[in-house]
Enzyme design. Sequence first.
Site, short mmCIF file in Angstrom:
data_model
loop_
_atom_site.label_atom_id
_atom_site.label_comp_id
_atom_site.label_asym_id
_atom_site.label_seq_id
_atom_site.Cartn_x
_atom_site.Cartn_y
_atom_site.Cartn_z
N THR A 284 -8.60 26.09 37.82
CA THR A 284 -7.99 24.84 37.41
C THR A 284 -8.39 23.72 38.37
O THR A 284 -8.55 23.95 39.57
CB THR A 284 -6.46 24.99 37.41
OG1 THR A 284 -6.10 25.98 36.45
CG2 THR A 284 -5.75 23.68 37.07
N ARG B 75 -2.73 31.06 24.16
CA ARG B 75 -1.99 31.08 25.43
C ARG B 75 -2.05 29.71 26.09
O ARG B 75 -3.09 29.08 26.17
CB ARG B 75 -2.58 32.13 26.36
CG ARG B 75 -1.89 32.22 27.73
CD ARG B 75 -2.59 31.39 28.78
NE ARG B 75 -2.05 31.61 30.13
CZ ARG B 75 -2.43 30.94 31.21
NH1 ARG B 75 -3.36 30.00 31.12
NH2 ARG B 75 -1.90 31.21 32.39
N VAL B 76 -0.91 29.24 26.55
CA VAL B 76 -0.83 27.98 27.28
C VAL B 76 -0.16 28.26 28.62
O VAL B 76 0.91 28.86 28.67
CB VAL B 76 -0.01 26.93 26.49
CG1 VAL B 76 0.19 25.68 27.34
CG2 VAL B 76 -0.71 26.59 25.18
N GLY B 77 -0.81 27.86 29.69
CA GLY B 77 -0.24 28.02 31.02
C GLY B 77 0.49 26.78 31.46
O GLY B 77 0.97 25.98 30.65
N ASP B 78 0.55 26.58 32.77
CA ASP B 78 1.32 25.45 33.29
C ASP B 78 0.56 24.13 33.24
O ASP B 78 1.18 23.06 33.24
CB ASP B 78 1.73 25.72 34.75
CG ASP B 78 0.52 25.79 35.68
OD1 ASP B 78 -0.41 26.56 35.38
OD2 ASP B 78 0.51 25.08 36.69
N THR C 298 -2.22 24.93 40.64
CA THR C 298 -3.25 25.85 40.17
C THR C 298 -2.85 27.27 40.53
O THR C 298 -2.24 27.51 41.57
CB THR C 298 -4.61 25.53 40.80
OG1 THR C 298 -5.56 26.54 40.42
CG2 THR C 298 -4.55 25.48 42.31
N GLY C 299 -3.18 28.21 39.67
CA GLY C 299 -2.82 29.61 39.94
C GLY C 299 -2.40 30.29 38.65
O GLY C 299 -2.82 29.92 37.56
N GLY D 117 -0.37 30.55 35.87
CA GLY D 117 0.48 29.52 35.28
C GLY D 117 1.85 29.97 34.85
O GLY D 117 2.81 29.19 34.91
#
Length: 291
Positions: free
Chosen positions: A161, A189-192, A211-212, A214
Site C-alpha cells: 500500500t 475483498r476490501v481492506g482498510d 498500511t498492513g 487491512g
Amino acid sequence: MSNKRFSLALHGGAGSAPGHDYGVEVAHMRGLVEAARDRLAAGANALDVAVETVVALEASGLYIAGRGASPNASGIYELDACLMDGASGRAGSVAALQGFESPILAARAVMERTPHVMLAGEGAAAFARTQGLKTIADPATWFTHAGAFEANHPPDLPTGTVGCVVRDGEGRLAAATSTAGVFGKLPGRVGDSPIIGAGAWADGQAAVSCTGQGEYFIRTAVAVQVAHRMRFGGESLASATAAAIQGVAGLGGDGGLIAVDREGHVAMPFASDGLKRAALFPDGTIMAEAF
C-alpha cells in the site's frame, strides 16, 4: 497559530522482505519527498501535495498500488483508495475499482464532484468514466504484476500500500492512501485503504495513512484512533501512533503507519518486518528507509 514550516511523510507499504535490496524504492521515495518539499516551499497546499505524491507512487509500478497492483484470486485487478482534507473535513474514496490508472484521482473526484464519500465496484468505474479519468487499455501489458494469480504465491506476501501525509506551510493537514491489497485476495475483498478512519484520516489534529493487514486496521480504526487519542486523550503524536500500532499487533496483525500533526511532528511506527517510508522533517532533514 501556524508557522511557515512544513513536513510530510510517505510510505510504499509495510512488510519489507529481509535481505531484499530496496535501493530503487528508497531512492524513488526520497526523490518524491524532495519534489513535494519544493512544491510546499512554493506554497502548495497539503491536499494537492498528498494527492500528487500518491499519483506518482501509483504510476511507478514499484509498489502494490496503481501500476504495480497485484491481481486477486481470479486474476482481476481491483484497486482501492481514499483521501481526506483536514482543513475542510471533506473525504473521498473508491473501492474495488477496475480499469483506471489512478484510484486516488478517482477518490478525489468523488470528494469534489459528488455528494458522497465512497463509490465502489462498477458504480465507481462508471463515475470515473464520466470524469474522463485515464483508463487502462490492456491490463495484461500495463500492470507490472501482469497475469493471473498464481497459487504458489506465498500467503504472507508483503503488502505494498502507498500513502502520503502532509502538513503545509499554513498548518493544513491532508492524507491519502492507495492499494490493490495482496496477491490472491478474494474477489470483492476490501481492506482498510479506502475506509475513512481506518486507512486514512486527517483533521485539525493529525493526518494518518496506514498500511498492513487491512482487516486488523479496520477492526481497530487505526487512523482516526490516532487523532482521537490526541484530541480527547491529550497524547502526543508519538504516543498515539505507537499505541494504535500496538493494538493491531495485539490482535495478531502487522503493519505500520505514517502521520504528521499540526505542529509538524512526524511519526512512522510499524509492527512488521519493515516499512518502506520517507519523510521531510520541519528542519528540512529528509530520510528514506525500508527497515
